[in-house]
Motif scaffolding. Structure first.
Motif, PDB file in Angstrom:
ATOM      1  N   ARG A  58     -21.224  46.244  46.737  1.00 37.23           N
ATOM      2  CA  ARG A  58     -21.672  47.515  47.300  1.00 37.23           C
ATOM      3  C   ARG A  58     -20.616  48.068  48.247  1.00 37.23           C
ATOM      4  NH1 ARG A  58     -27.430  46.847  49.921  1.00 37.23           N
ATOM      5  NH2 ARG A  58     -26.204  45.401  51.169  1.00 37.23           N
ATOM      6  N   THR A  59     -20.271  49.323  48.091  1.00 35.52           N
ATOM      7  CA  THR A  59     -19.250  49.911  48.950  1.00 35.52           C
ATOM      8  C   THR A  59     -19.738  50.102  50.378  1.00 35.52           C
ATOM      9  OG1 THR A  59     -19.948  52.114  48.249  1.00 35.52           O
ATOM     10  CG2 THR A  59     -18.127  51.100  47.054  1.00 35.52           C
ATOM     11  N   ASP A  60     -21.042  50.009  50.598  1.00 39.54           N
ATOM     12  CA  ASP A  60     -21.568  50.143  51.950  1.00 39.54           C
ATOM     13  C   ASP A  60     -21.863  48.779  52.581  1.00 39.54           C
ATOM     14  OD1 ASP A  60     -25.119  50.796  51.286  1.00 39.54           O
ATOM     15  OD2 ASP A  60     -23.669  49.463  50.321  1.00 39.54           O
ATOM     16  N   TYR A  61     -21.318  47.718  51.978  1.00 38.42           N
ATOM     17  CA  TYR A  61     -21.509  46.385  52.540  1.00 38.42           C
ATOM     18  C   TYR A  61     -20.980  46.370  53.969  1.00 38.42           C
ATOM     19  CZ  TYR A  61     -21.259  41.306  52.966  1.00 38.42           C
ATOM     20  OH  TYR A  61     -21.412  40.014  53.382  1.00 38.42           O
ATOM     21  N   THR A  62     -21.762  45.821  54.883  1.00 40.67           N
ATOM     22  CA  THR A  62     -21.488  46.017  56.309  1.00 40.67           C
ATOM     23  C   THR A  62     -20.404  45.119  56.875  1.00 40.67           C
ATOM     24  OG1 THR A  62     -23.280  44.484  56.831  1.00 40.67           O
ATOM     25  CG2 THR A  62     -23.823  46.839  56.762  1.00 40.67           C
ATOM     26  N   LEU A  63     -19.921  44.130  56.123  1.00 41.30           N
ATOM     27  CA  LEU A  63     -18.906  43.224  56.654  1.00 41.30           C
ATOM     28  C   LEU A  63     -17.645  43.300  55.802  1.00 41.30           C
ATOM     29  CD1 LEU A  63     -21.110  40.111  57.500  1.00 41.30           C
ATOM     30  CD2 LEU A  63     -20.255  41.868  59.062  1.00 41.30           C
ATOM     31  N   PRO A  64     -16.809  44.296  56.017  1.00 38.87           N
ATOM     32  CA  PRO A  64     -15.594  44.434  55.215  1.00 38.87           C
ATOM     33  C   PRO A  64     -14.556  43.380  55.589  1.00 38.87           C
ATOM     34  CG  PRO A  64     -15.606  46.055  56.959  1.00 38.87           C
ATOM     35  CD  PRO A  64     -16.942  45.362  57.017  1.00 38.87           C
ATOM     36  N   CYS A  65     -13.569  43.229  54.738  1.00 47.54           N
ATOM     37  CA  CYS A  65     -12.473  42.302  54.986  1.00 47.54           C
ATOM     38  C   CYS A  65     -11.751  42.677  56.275  1.00 47.54           C
ATOM     39  CB  CYS A  65     -11.502  42.339  53.804  1.00 47.54           C
ATOM     40  SG  CYS A  65      -9.984  41.402  54.064  1.00 47.54           S
ATOM     41  N   CYS A  66     -11.462  41.677  57.102  1.00 46.15           N
ATOM     42  CA  CYS A  66     -10.799  41.958  58.376  1.00 46.15           C
ATOM     43  C   CYS A  66      -9.324  42.289  58.193  1.00 46.15           C
ATOM     44  CB  CYS A  66     -10.963  40.778  59.335  1.00 46.15           C
ATOM     45  SG  CYS A  66     -10.059  39.289  58.873  1.00 46.15           S
ATOM     46  N   LEU A  67      -8.786  42.076  56.996  1.00 41.88           N
ATOM     47  CA  LEU A  67      -7.379  42.375  56.749  1.00 41.88           C
ATOM     48  C   LEU A  67      -7.204  43.737  56.086  1.00 41.88           C
ATOM     49  CD1 LEU A  67      -4.829  39.800  55.291  1.00 41.88           C
ATOM     50  CD2 LEU A  67      -4.669  42.219  54.826  1.00 41.88           C
ATOM     51  N   CYS A  68      -7.877  43.939  54.930  1.00 41.97           N
ATOM     52  CA  CYS A  68      -7.629  45.165  54.161  1.00 41.97           C
ATOM     53  C   CYS A  68      -8.799  46.138  54.176  1.00 41.97           C
ATOM     54  CB  CYS A  68      -7.268  44.820  52.720  1.00 41.97           C
ATOM     55  SG  CYS A  68      -8.649  44.176  51.732  1.00 41.97           S
ATOM     56  N   GLY A  69      -9.963  45.730  54.697  1.00 44.70           N
ATOM     57  CA  GLY A  69     -11.109  46.623  54.775  1.00 44.70           C
ATOM     58  C   GLY A  69     -11.935  46.718  53.508  1.00 44.70           C
ATOM     59  N   SER A  70     -11.591  45.946  52.478  1.00 43.30           N
ATOM     60  CA  SER A  70     -12.337  45.996  51.225  1.00 43.30           C
ATOM     61  C   SER A  70     -13.765  45.492  51.425  1.00 43.30           C
ATOM     62  CB  SER A  70     -11.630  45.143  50.168  1.00 43.30           C
ATOM     63  OG  SER A  70     -12.440  44.997  49.016  1.00 43.30           O
ATOM     64  N   HIS A  71     -14.679  46.012  50.604  1.00 44.84           N
ATOM     65  CA  HIS A  71     -16.068  45.555  50.638  1.00 44.84           C
ATOM     66  C   HIS A  71     -16.385  44.616  49.478  1.00 44.84           C
ATOM     67  CE1 HIS A  71     -17.402  48.310  53.849  1.00 44.84           C
ATOM     68  NE2 HIS A  71     -16.486  49.114  53.353  1.00 44.84           N
ATOM     69  N   CYS A 110     -17.355  35.313  58.146  1.00 42.40           N
ATOM     70  CA  CYS A 110     -18.155  36.536  58.112  1.00 42.40           C
ATOM     71  C   CYS A 110     -18.342  37.002  59.552  1.00 42.40           C
ATOM     72  CB  CYS A 110     -19.501  36.275  57.450  1.00 42.40           C
ATOM     73  SG  CYS A 110     -19.385  35.845  55.710  1.00 42.40           S
ATOM     74  N   THR A 111     -17.667  38.064  59.916  1.00 41.20           N
ATOM     75  CA  THR A 111     -17.593  38.479  61.319  1.00 41.20           C
ATOM     76  C   THR A 111     -18.715  39.448  61.671  1.00 41.20           C
ATOM     77  OG1 THR A 111     -15.987  40.169  60.673  1.00 41.20           O
ATOM     78  CG2 THR A 111     -15.114  38.080  61.495  1.00 41.20           C
ATOM     79  N   ASP A 112     -19.953  38.971  61.578  1.00 40.17           N
ATOM     80  CA  ASP A 112     -21.072  39.804  61.999  1.00 40.17           C
ATOM     81  C   ASP A 112     -21.186  39.769  63.519  1.00 40.17           C
ATOM     82  OD1 ASP A 112     -22.100  37.285  62.500  1.00 40.17           O
ATOM     83  OD2 ASP A 112     -23.491  37.313  60.813  1.00 40.17           O
ATOM     84  N   SER A 113     -22.166  40.483  64.061  1.00 38.61           N
ATOM     85  CA  SER A 113     -22.270  40.601  65.518  1.00 38.61           C
ATOM     86  C   SER A 113     -22.544  39.256  66.178  1.00 38.61           C
ATOM     87  CB  SER A 113     -23.372  41.600  65.880  1.00 38.61           C
ATOM     88  OG  SER A 113     -24.622  41.192  65.339  1.00 38.61           O
ATOM     89  N   ARG A 114     -23.315  38.418  65.512  1.00 37.83           N
ATOM     90  CA  ARG A 114     -23.609  37.107  66.096  1.00 37.83           C
ATOM     91  C   ARG A 114     -22.344  36.260  66.183  1.00 37.83           C
ATOM     92  NH1 ARG A 114     -28.372  32.813  64.238  1.00 37.83           N
ATOM     93  NH2 ARG A 114     -27.772  31.158  65.692  1.00 37.83           N
ATOM     94  N   TYR A 115     -21.537  36.310  65.127  1.00 43.14           N
ATOM     95  CA  TYR A 115     -20.276  35.565  65.164  1.00 43.14           C
ATOM     96  C   TYR A 115     -19.392  36.088  66.296  1.00 43.14           C
ATOM     97  CZ  TYR A 115     -15.684  33.807  63.811  1.00 43.14           C
ATOM     98  OH  TYR A 115     -14.448  33.209  63.827  1.00 43.14           O
ATOM     99  N   GLY A 116     -19.314  37.398  66.442  1.00 41.91           N
ATOM    100  CA  GLY A 116     -18.508  37.975  67.509  1.00 41.91           C
ATOM    101  C   GLY A 116     -18.962  37.528  68.888  1.00 41.91           C
ATOM    102  N   GLU A 117     -20.275  37.442  69.088  1.00 34.36           N
ATOM    103  CA  GLU A 117     -20.796  36.983  70.373  1.00 34.36           C
ATOM    104  C   GLU A 117     -20.425  35.525  70.628  1.00 34.36           C
ATOM    105  OE1 GLU A 117     -24.939  37.727  70.024  1.00 34.36           O
ATOM    106  OE2 GLU A 117     -24.742  39.920  70.166  1.00 34.36           O
ATOM    107  N   ASP A 118     -20.504  34.705  69.573  1.00 34.35           N
ATOM    108  CA  ASP A 118     -20.140  33.295  69.722  1.00 34.35           C
ATOM    109  C   ASP A 118     -18.670  33.141  70.091  1.00 34.35           C
ATOM    110  OD1 ASP A 118     -22.228  31.278  69.328  1.00 34.35           O
ATOM    111  OD2 ASP A 118     -22.555  32.259  67.411  1.00 34.35           O
ATOM    112  N   VAL A 119     -17.809  33.876  69.408  1.00 37.04           N
ATOM    113  CA  VAL A 119     -16.381  33.781  69.694  1.00 37.04           C
ATOM    114  C   VAL A 119     -16.086  34.245  71.117  1.00 37.04           C
ATOM    115  CG1 VAL A 119     -14.110  34.704  69.087  1.00 37.04           C
ATOM    116  CG2 VAL A 119     -15.659  33.931  67.290  1.00 37.04           C
ATOM    117  N   ALA A 120     -16.774  35.302  71.554  1.00 36.20           N
ATOM    118  CA  ALA A 120     -16.599  35.759  72.937  1.00 36.20           C
ATOM    119  C   ALA A 120     -17.005  34.664  73.917  1.00 36.20           C
ATOM    120  CB  ALA A 120     -17.414  37.029  73.172  1.00 36.20           C
ATOM    121  N   ASP A 121     -18.078  33.944  73.605  1.00 34.94           N
ATOM    122  CA  ASP A 121     -18.509  32.836  74.467  1.00 34.94           C
ATOM    123  C   ASP A 121     -17.467  31.717  74.486  1.00 34.94           C
ATOM    124  OD1 ASP A 121     -20.847  34.136  75.093  1.00 34.94           O
ATOM    125  OD2 ASP A 121     -22.075  33.058  73.623  1.00 34.94           O
ATOM    126  N   ILE A 122     -16.865  31.446  73.336  1.00 36.41           N
ATOM    127  CA  ILE A 122     -15.833  30.402  73.273  1.00 36.41           C
ATOM    128  C   ILE A 122     -14.662  30.767  74.171  1.00 36.41           C
ATOM    129  CG2 ILE A 122     -14.084  29.351  71.768  1.00 36.41           C
ATOM    130  CD1 ILE A 122     -16.177  29.476  69.506  1.00 36.41           C
TER     131      ILE A 122
END
Length: 436
Positions: A58-71, A110-122
Motif C-alpha cells: 500500500r502506498t499509504d503504508y505508515t512506516l516507509p523505508c528510512c533510507l529511500c522512503g519506499s512503502h 520498524c520505526t513506529d512511534s513506540r520504537y522511537g520512544e524506546d530509542v529516546a529512552d536508551i
C-alpha cells in the motif's frame, strides 16, 4: 492491500559431532584437541515467525523505508520474548520487528512511534562506561592486537586512500574520542573536532591533543573538513540520507566521508541491538551513498573484520539508480544462526559443568539473555580485561581458564576457527556454532 509471501530457511549443513583441530605447539610438536561443533540441541524457547513474511504494497503504508522512503516493505515479526540488547550493553525488554525495503534493500527496524520512544529512552540514559567507551575494540593485526581505530587509519592506504601530514577532521558521533585519539597519534598535524549528542564526552575528548568538542546541536556548519568520519554512527540514524547529504556540504573540495558500520551478515548479533535502526550490506550501503549524492570510492568488507568501511565523496550530476540487494534469505539465515547459538549455550549449561563465553560485548550479553544459560566466566583475549568482571562474573585471559574447560566461541565459522586455534594453545576446549 497485503499479499503474503512464504520464505524458506536455508537447509542446515550436516556437521559432524566433533572435528579435530590440529595446531602447532610452541615446541613444534603437533597437538590435536577436539573442537565441539554440533550436538543434539534443545528446542529454542523463543521463535520469530520466519515463515510468515508480509509484503506491504500500500502506498499509504505508515512506516516507509528510512533510507529511500519506499512503502514496499517486507516485514519479519519476532516473538514477544525475543531478547534485545542496547549498544551500550544493557538488556532491553521492549519489542521490535525488522523490515526489508524491497526498493533499496535496506534491512531496518520498524520505526513506529513506540520504537522511537524506546530509542529516546536508551539515549537519555546511555552510558559509555558499560560499553567500555574509554577504550577502542581490538582487532587482530600483524600477529598481535591493535585498536580498531588505529588499524583503520593504517589500512586505508592499502585501499588507495592517502591521508596527508596535515588536515582537518570532524568525527560525527565521536563518543569518548577513540577514533580522534588514534588520529592524534597517527596524524599529529591534524586539527580535530568531535561532536556528539550531549556534553557528557567533552572532558574526555578535549584531553586529546589538538581536539575540540561540540554537541551536534551546536555544530558550526560553516566550517569545512578534509575528512568527516562516522564510525559506527550511521546504523543509529533514522534519516541517514538527509544527514549524509548535509555533512557532505561541510567537506573541503577534496574532502571525503569515512563511514564504518557493522556487517550484519558477518556479525549476526547486530540484528539484536535494539537501537541499531539500520543493518547494512555492502549494496545497501552503496545505495545509501547514491541517494545522498555521494560517490563511493572505497567499499570494503575486510578492512576491519565483520564491518563495512566506505570512503565517499560528493559527486556531480544526478544520483545513480539503486541496485538490488539479496532478498530476505540472508536475514533469515542470520537469524537461524542466532537460534543455533542460543541452543548451543543451553546445551552447555545443561551439562552441569563450568563453561565460558568468549567476549565481553554485545554477543556475550545477548547469549546470556537469550539462553538463560549463565556462563561461569567470560574469556577475553585483550589483556586489559583480565581480572575484570562482566555481568558480575569473572573475565579471564585464555591462559587463566582451567584446562579443558569449554568455551563457547560465538562467531561465524570463518572467524571462529582461527580464534579456536589460539584457545587450543592454552588448553581451552572451544565450542563452535553450527552454520545454517
Amino acid at each position: 492491500m497485503h499479499s503474503t509471501q512464504k520464505a524458506h530457511l536455508f537447509p542446515l549443513e550436516s556437521v559432524p559431532h566433533a572435528s579435530p583441530l590440529t595446531i602447532r605447539t610452541p615446541a613444534n610438536t603437533t597437538a590435536t584437541t577436539p573442537v565441539q561443533q554440533e550436538t543434539p540441541l534443545p528446542a529454542s524457547p523463543w521463535r520469530w515467525d520466519v515463515d510468515q513474511i508480509s509484503r506491504h504494497t500500500r502506498t499509504d503504508y505508515t512506516l516507509p523505508c528510512c533510507l529511500c522512503g519506499s512503502h514496499l516493505m517486507t516485514s519479519i515479526e519476532f516473538a514477544p520474548n525475543f531478547p534485545w540488547v542496547t549498544s551500550d550493553l544493557r538488556p532491553w525488554k521492549s519489542k521490535a520487528s525488522l523490515s526489508m525495503c524491497s526498493t533499496c534493500g535496506l534491512l531496518q527496524k520498524c520505526t513506529d512511534s513506540r520504537y522511537g520512544e524506546d530509542v529516546a529512552d536508551i539515549y537519555a540514559t546511555y552510558s559509555l562506561d558499560s560499553a567500555d567507551g574509554s577504550h577502542d575494540h581490538l582487532v587482530v593485526r600483524a600477529g598481535g592486537f591493535k585498536a580498531r581505530a588505529s588499524a583503520l587509519i593504517e589500512r586505508l592506504s592499502e585501499y588507495g586512500v592517502s591521508l596527508q601530514a596535515s588536515g582537518s577532521i570532524l568525527d560525527y558521533g565521536c563518543g569518548r574520542g577513540a577514533f580522534l585519539r588514534a588520529v592524534s597519534e597517527s596524524l599529529p598535524g591534524w586539527s580535530m573536532m568531535g561532536a556528539d549528542l550531549t556534553e557528557a564526552n567533552r572532558i574526555d575528548v578535549e584531553k586529546i591533543e589538538g581536539a575540540e568538542y561540540t554537541t551536534l546541536s551546536q555544530l558550526p556548519v560553516e566550517r569545512r573538513y578534509d575528512v568527516i568520519s562516522l564510525i559506527h554512527v550511521v546504523e543509529h540514524l533514522q534519516r541517514p540520507t538527509e544527514i549524509l547529504n548535509q555533512l557532505s556540504l561541510m567537506l573541503t573540495e577534496q574532502g571525503v566521508l569515512l563511514i564504518q558500520v557493522p556487517d550484519f551478515s558477518k556479525n549476526p548479533f547486530d540484528l539484536a541491538v535494539f537501537d541499531h535502526v539500520a543493518h547494512f550490506s555492502v549494496q545497501s550501503l552503496k545505495n545509501l551513498a547514491n541517494l545522498a549524492g555521494l560517490d563511493s570510492m572505497v567499499v570494503a568488507e575486510g578492512l576491519i573484520p565483520r564491518e563495512i568501511t566506505m570512503v565517499a565523496k560528493p559527486k556531480l550530476g544526478r544520483p545513480l539508480g539503486m541496485q538490488a540487494t539479496d532478498g530476505p534469505e540472508e536475514t533469515l539465515r542470520t537469524l537461524e544462526w542466532l537460534s543455533n547459538c542460543q541452543q548451543q549455550a543451553v546445551s552447555l549449561n545443561s551439562s552441569g559443568d563450568p563453561f565460558g563465553i568468549l567476549g565481553t560485548q554485545v554477543g556475550a550479553l545477548w547469549i546470556d539473555q537469550a539462553s538463560d544459560a549463565k556462563a561461569t566466566f567470560f574469556v577475553d583475549e585483550a589483556p586489559r580485561r583480565n581480572s575484570e568482571k562482566f555481568l558480575g562474573r569473572p573475565v579471564l585471559f585464555p591462559s587463566d581458564v582451567l584446562f579443558q574447560n569449554r568455551v563457547l566461541v560465538p562467531f561465524l565459522s570463518e572467524y571462529a576457527k582461527p580464534i579456536a586455534a589460539r584457545l587450543v594453545e592454552f588448553g581451552v576446549y572451544p565450542v563452535l556454532i553450527r552454520s545454517p
